[in-house]
Design an enzyme around this catalytic site. Structure first.
Site, mmCIF file in Angstrom:
data_model
loop_
_atom_site.group_PDB
_atom_site.id
_atom_site.type_symbol
_atom_site.label_atom_id
_atom_site.label_comp_id
_atom_site.label_asym_id
_atom_site.label_seq_id
_atom_site.Cartn_x
_atom_site.Cartn_y
_atom_site.Cartn_z
ATOM 1 N N GLU A 426 4.352 -5.028 -4.304
ATOM 2 C CA GLU A 426 3.528 -6.058 -3.674
ATOM 3 C C GLU A 426 2.206 -6.186 -4.429
ATOM 4 O O GLU A 426 1.513 -5.179 -4.625
ATOM 5 C CB GLU A 426 3.267 -5.681 -2.208
ATOM 6 C CG GLU A 426 4.537 -5.737 -1.384
ATOM 7 C CD GLU A 426 4.524 -4.770 -0.204
ATOM 8 O OE1 GLU A 426 3.443 -4.419 0.279
ATOM 9 O OE2 GLU A 426 5.619 -4.345 0.215
ATOM 10 N N ALA A 470 8.491 -6.107 1.320
ATOM 11 C CA ALA A 470 9.744 -5.544 1.835
ATOM 12 C C ALA A 470 9.977 -4.257 1.055
ATOM 13 O O ALA A 470 10.466 -4.285 -0.069
ATOM 14 C CB ALA A 470 10.891 -6.533 1.629
ATOM 15 N N GLU A 471 9.567 -3.145 1.647
ATOM 16 C CA GLU A 471 9.557 -1.887 0.902
ATOM 17 C C GLU A 471 10.964 -1.415 0.570
ATOM 18 O O GLU A 471 11.188 -0.817 -0.492
ATOM 19 C CB GLU A 471 8.768 -0.826 1.677
ATOM 20 C CG GLU A 471 7.245 -1.036 1.670
ATOM 21 C CD GLU A 471 6.750 -2.193 2.518
ATOM 22 O OE1 GLU A 471 7.533 -2.721 3.337
ATOM 23 O OE2 GLU A 471 5.572 -2.587 2.378
ATOM 24 N N GLN A 493 2.474 -0.094 -1.783
ATOM 25 C CA GLN A 493 1.040 -0.392 -1.734
ATOM 26 C C GLN A 493 0.247 0.663 -0.957
ATOM 27 O O GLN A 493 -0.838 1.059 -1.375
ATOM 28 C CB GLN A 493 0.876 -1.764 -1.091
ATOM 29 C CG GLN A 493 -0.442 -2.410 -1.359
ATOM 30 C CD GLN A 493 -0.368 -3.895 -1.054
ATOM 31 O OE1 GLN A 493 -0.248 -4.297 0.103
ATOM 32 N NE2 GLN A 493 -0.423 -4.712 -2.078
ATOM 33 N N PHE A 494 0.769 1.062 0.180
ATOM 34 C CA PHE A 494 0.141 2.115 0.982
ATOM 35 C C PHE A 494 1.244 3.036 1.492
ATOM 36 O O PHE A 494 2.266 2.557 1.985
ATOM 37 C CB PHE A 494 -0.592 1.528 2.196
ATOM 38 C CG PHE A 494 -1.816 0.729 1.840
ATOM 39 C CD1 PHE A 494 -3.061 1.343 1.695
ATOM 40 C CD2 PHE A 494 -1.727 -0.643 1.656
ATOM 41 C CE1 PHE A 494 -4.184 0.600 1.370
ATOM 42 C CE2 PHE A 494 -2.848 -1.385 1.328
ATOM 43 C CZ PHE A 494 -4.082 -0.775 1.180
ATOM 44 N N ASP A 496 1.347 4.489 4.144
ATOM 45 C CA ASP A 496 1.547 4.142 5.559
ATOM 46 C C ASP A 496 2.688 3.147 5.755
ATOM 47 O O ASP A 496 3.217 3.017 6.861
ATOM 48 C CB ASP A 496 0.261 3.523 6.111
ATOM 49 C CG ASP A 496 -0.970 4.319 5.711
ATOM 50 O OD1 ASP A 496 -1.591 4.933 6.569
ATOM 51 O OD2 ASP A 496 -1.285 4.338 4.494
ATOM 52 N N ILE A 498 5.503 2.973 3.758
ATOM 53 C CA ILE A 498 6.676 3.370 2.974
ATOM 54 C C ILE A 498 7.943 3.408 3.838
ATOM 55 O O ILE A 498 9.059 3.374 3.348
ATOM 56 C CB ILE A 498 6.432 4.757 2.319
ATOM 57 C CG1 ILE A 498 7.382 4.970 1.135
ATOM 58 C CG2 ILE A 498 6.538 5.898 3.333
ATOM 59 C CD1 ILE A 498 7.017 6.150 0.254
ATOM 60 N N PRO A 500 9.785 1.392 5.831
ATOM 61 C CA PRO A 500 10.966 0.510 5.701
ATOM 62 C C PRO A 500 11.890 0.937 4.556
ATOM 63 O O PRO A 500 13.065 0.582 4.549
ATOM 64 C CB PRO A 500 10.355 -0.873 5.428
ATOM 65 C CG PRO A 500 8.984 -0.797 6.001
ATOM 66 C CD PRO A 500 8.535 0.627 5.777
ATOM 67 N N HIS A 541 -4.123 3.113 6.990
ATOM 68 C CA HIS A 541 -4.434 3.122 5.564
ATOM 69 C C HIS A 541 -4.881 4.511 5.121
ATOM 70 O O HIS A 541 -5.562 4.646 4.112
ATOM 71 C CB HIS A 541 -5.527 2.088 5.237
ATOM 72 C CG HIS A 541 -5.120 0.692 5.534
ATOM 73 N ND1 HIS A 541 -5.203 0.128 6.797
ATOM 74 C CD2 HIS A 541 -4.584 -0.269 4.745
ATOM 75 C CE1 HIS A 541 -4.753 -1.105 6.760
ATOM 76 N NE2 HIS A 541 -4.366 -1.374 5.532
#
Ligand SMILES: Cc1ncc(C[n+]2csc(CCOP(=O)(O)OP(=O)(O)O)c2C)c(N)n1
Ligand SMILES: [Mg+2]
Length: 741
Positions: A426, A470-471, A493-494, A496, A498, A500, A541
């Protein structure tokens, strides 16, 4: 010369027969139809044989492909084995047989033999994996394979544009990862009707449509997902209707118990994909005559009347009748063919039952690459610094750089060195609308933390690009690409967010090698921004949670605390032959602590080697990540104020981890403090503490202590965050108490 009188009636008959012999059925010759029936019948008989063996307790599980035979054979006939790529699901026995897998292969898996070519006795039956046929290892979670297929389909296109990337190279994972591709290759992926309810199915359709990938989706709709009927799974009861709005697709809805109609649908679909127009979606209506599996009795939820209706469409009997009706085989011919299959199957069964069982000493084989050990000295190199007045890898003047700078510089150098590397996630691109960059209307973003800044501009939009939010999509596609030999270095990205991707990270990526008995592997890098101490990061975060991932066999996990280690460990992660979770602490990205000049394009830190940050004799402090600088302050204060010399160990990599350094230190100091940022209970340090207690007991003069976050989420207000996360003062106090004990 003797003459023969021809009977005009007989002549007309043979002419009709000759014509008939040349007749084709949607392009399938009569010989091909006989071959199709042979595969279909073999498939059904292997199911029947396995069911018998299960009842005799000679095998341990059974799931059948019954009712799905026609669509499978049709797909195999329309595609090219060993050329196209296949991600079949467990009902695709007939497909696999028609592609070239044998009944014997399948029985070896059913008995769980060491000779099972798909998994060496590790996976249940019907979990196909045949590297030479491009049948890629599949798993049990429904739908996860669809994203792998998306990644696989992307590879063919990438390599067509970057043919040099496919070349063999030595000195890194590429030495052990051969790449083959065809510019017009197609990827096949199949799933059941129930599986269309999984989010990863929709994520896959989205990406396949958007990128116009040469990917054939096959939904084998038998009307049930175990006991749940299709109208409960799928709004309106028909998946074709729901997906019809996806752009760039070719759609087919077909009777999947009819091999000829199915073949025609596949020929049209394959033609569309091979021509590069985009993906295809084949919705095949089939039946499921044998319940879901041997553990299920469908009579509990399906009345006889419904089951009898299905039986009328059984593809095996339909095909028999078709062959007789068309004069392709008569009853005798069918009986002969079936006897051949049955006799061969009997011999295969007897042989499979004699095949060797796997031995328990092999269980750890192929968790990781057998070829390349990232803890080996080959990954231990020295920094080569540019002179202070010359430019570093980022073009800027050399000198101490932040962790963020060195990660970017390392990515850039590795991308230059290895054309198989692609970066996506992302916001990682500079600007997806690349005309804005070309017209110099914008500068570009390159990640929310800017770590991939400039890489799209330098290497092109097919090597650095944005993904959807969409992880699972990110990790699943990366897995598919890596299986084919690319090296995705993707970003979550974070930390937090991860979760999915958790199914992919727990059940897929780290298991590809082990479950296929080294038939496939998926070395790639997942970079993740992690951690708190942010002031305002709050709950979503600031999370840690590394122990959840160090608990996964097959996944390497590293967590650097400073710029130099980040560069060295990232390079090792990229060049190694295993999947790596690369945890980057957000608070450390631009910290003054731990800056370093760029260590050059070949600097590597081996995995599993801790760093002694400060040597000491009185107690051992074992930690990593953002706790390292906090612990260092506490260690220095302890020596300054109390003359106590603590030894500070930065683990740097968490799986593997450096037990030898920990043990040597604790042997020397007899006191151990394990410190980590994650919440205390069941955290990463719990394992280290347990091992010290277990294996170093005689050396200890005090109980093993832990300092970590409270067992609560990280809150927004700084007073709360400070109270929740471990601080220098907490570390100092624990060290003092431990040295006084
Ligand atoms: C993620 C996940 N959830 C649940 C299961 C258990 N399970 C195995 S198969 C299945 C039903 C699948 O139905 P469908 O997709 O229609 O395929 P079919 O078996 O009917 O061919 C379920 C629920 C699983 N394997 N994976
Ligand atoms: Mg189903």
């Amino acid at each position: 010369m003797a003459t023969t009188k021809t009977d005009p009636k007989a002549a007309a008959l043979s002419e009709r027969e000759a014509k008939k012999a040349g007749k084709t059925y949607e392009g399938l010759s009569r010989d091909q139809l006989i071959e199709a029936y042979r595969h279909m019948y073999t498939s059904r008989r292997v199911d029947d044989r396995e069911i018998l063996l299960k009842r005799q307790q000679k095998i341990f599980f059974q799931i059948s492909g019954a009712g799905h035979e026609a669509v499978g054979v049709a797909a195999a006939f329309a595609l090219k084995p060993g050329y196209d790529w296949f991600f079949p699901y467990y009902r695709d026995r007939a497909l696999c047989l028609a592609l070239g897998a044998t009944a014997y292969d399948m029985l070896l898996q059913a008995v769980g033999s060491a000779d099972d070519p798909s998994s060496g006795g590790r996976q249940m039956p019907s979990h196909w994996s045949h590297p030479h046929l491009n049948i890629v290892t599949g798993s049990s979670p429904t739908g996860t394979e669809i994203l792998h297929a998306v990644g696989c389909a992307e590879v063919g296109r990438y390599l067509a544009a970057h043919p040099h990337a496919a070349e063999k190279a030595t000195g890194d994972y590429r030495q052990f990862k051969d790449v083959k591709f065809h510019g017009d290759e197609i990827t096949y992926v199949s799933l059941g009707d129930g599986t269309t309810s999984e989010g990863e199915f929709w994520e896959s359709l989205n990406t396949a449509a958007n990128a116009r990938l040469p990917l054939v989706f096959v939904v084998e709709d038998n009307g049930y997902a175990i006991s749940v009927p299709v109208e409960v799974q799928t709004a309106g009861g028909n998946i074709s209707r729901l997906v019809s709005g996806f752009p760039n697709f070719h759609f087919e809805e077909v009777d999947g118990t009819d091999p000829v109609a199915s073949y025609a649908a596949f020929v049209r679909s394959v033609g569309y994909c091979r021509a590069g127009h985009g993906p295809a979606f084949v919705h095949a209506h089939v039946i499921r005559p044998y319940s879901h599996s041997l553990s299920d009795d469908e009579r509990l939820y399906r009345p006889d009347v419904e089951r009898q209706r299905d039986a009328q469409r059984d593809p095996i009997t339909r095909m028999q009748m078709f062959l007789i009706r068309e004069g392709i085989l008569d009853e005798k011919g069918i009986n002969q063919l079936e006897k051949q299959v049955d006799d061969a199957l009997q011999a295969d069964t007897e042989r499979a039952l004699r095949a060797p069982a796997p031995t328990p000493d092999t269980v750890t084989k192929y968790i990781y690459s057998p070829d390349l050990d990232p803890a080996s000295p080959a990954f231990d190199t020295q920094p080569v610094h540019a002179k202070a007045d010359t430019a570093g890898a980022d073009g800027k003047k050399a000198g101490p750089k932040t962790m963020a700078d060195l990660i970017t510089a390392t990515l850039r150098d590795e991308m230059r060195r290895d054309e198989r590397i692609v970066i996506f996630g992302e916001d990682v691109a500079d600007c997806s609308r690349e005309q804005y960059l070309k017209q110099k209307l914008v500068k570009g973003k390159g990640g929310v933390f800017k770590l991939t800044s400039g890489l799209q501009c330098d290497f092109g939009s097919d090597r650095v690009f944005n993904s959807p939010i969409a992880e699972a999509n990110i990790v699943g596609r990366a897995t598919g690409m890596a299986t084919r030999g690319l090296k995705p270095v993707v970003e979550i990205q974070f930390f937090d967010y991860i979760w999915p991707a958790m199914m992919q990270l727990r059940n897929e990526l780290p298991l590809i090698r082990w479950r296929s008995y080294n038939g496939f592997s998926a070395p790639c890098v997942i970079r993740v921004a992690i951690g708190g101490y942010l002031t305002g990061g709050a709950i979503y975060h600031s999370q840690c949670g590394e122990s959840i991932f160090t608990h996964i066999p097959g996944l390497r996990v590293v967590f650097p605390s400073n710029a130099l280690d980040a560069a060295g460990l990232l390079r090792t992660a990229i060049r190694c032959d295993d999947p790596v979770l690369f945890l980057e602490h957000k608070r450390l990205y631009r910290e003054t602590y731990g800056r370093a000049p760029y260590p050059g394009p070949d600097y590597m830190v081996p995995f599993g080697k801790a760093k002694v940050v400060q040597p000491g004799t009185d107690l051992s402090v074992i930690t990593y990540g953002a706790v390292v600088p906090r612990a260092l302050q506490a260690v220095q204060k302890l020596e300054r104020e109390h003359g106590v010399k603590a030894e500070l160990i930065d683990l740097r990599s968490l799986n593997p981890f450096d037990w030898d350094t920990i043990a040597a230190s604790v042997q020397k100091t007899s006191r151990a403090l394990v410190a980590y940022e994650d919440s205390l209970s069941w955290g990463y340090g719990a394992e280290i503490a347990a091992r010290i207690a277990d294996q170093m007991f005689e050396h200890l003069d005090a109980p093993v202590r832990r300092v970590a976050a409270m067992d609560v989420y990280v809150a927004y207000h700084p007073d709360l965050e400070n109270a929740i996360l471990p601080q220098t003062a907490d570390l100092f106090q624990a060290m003092k108490e431990l040295s006084d004990y």
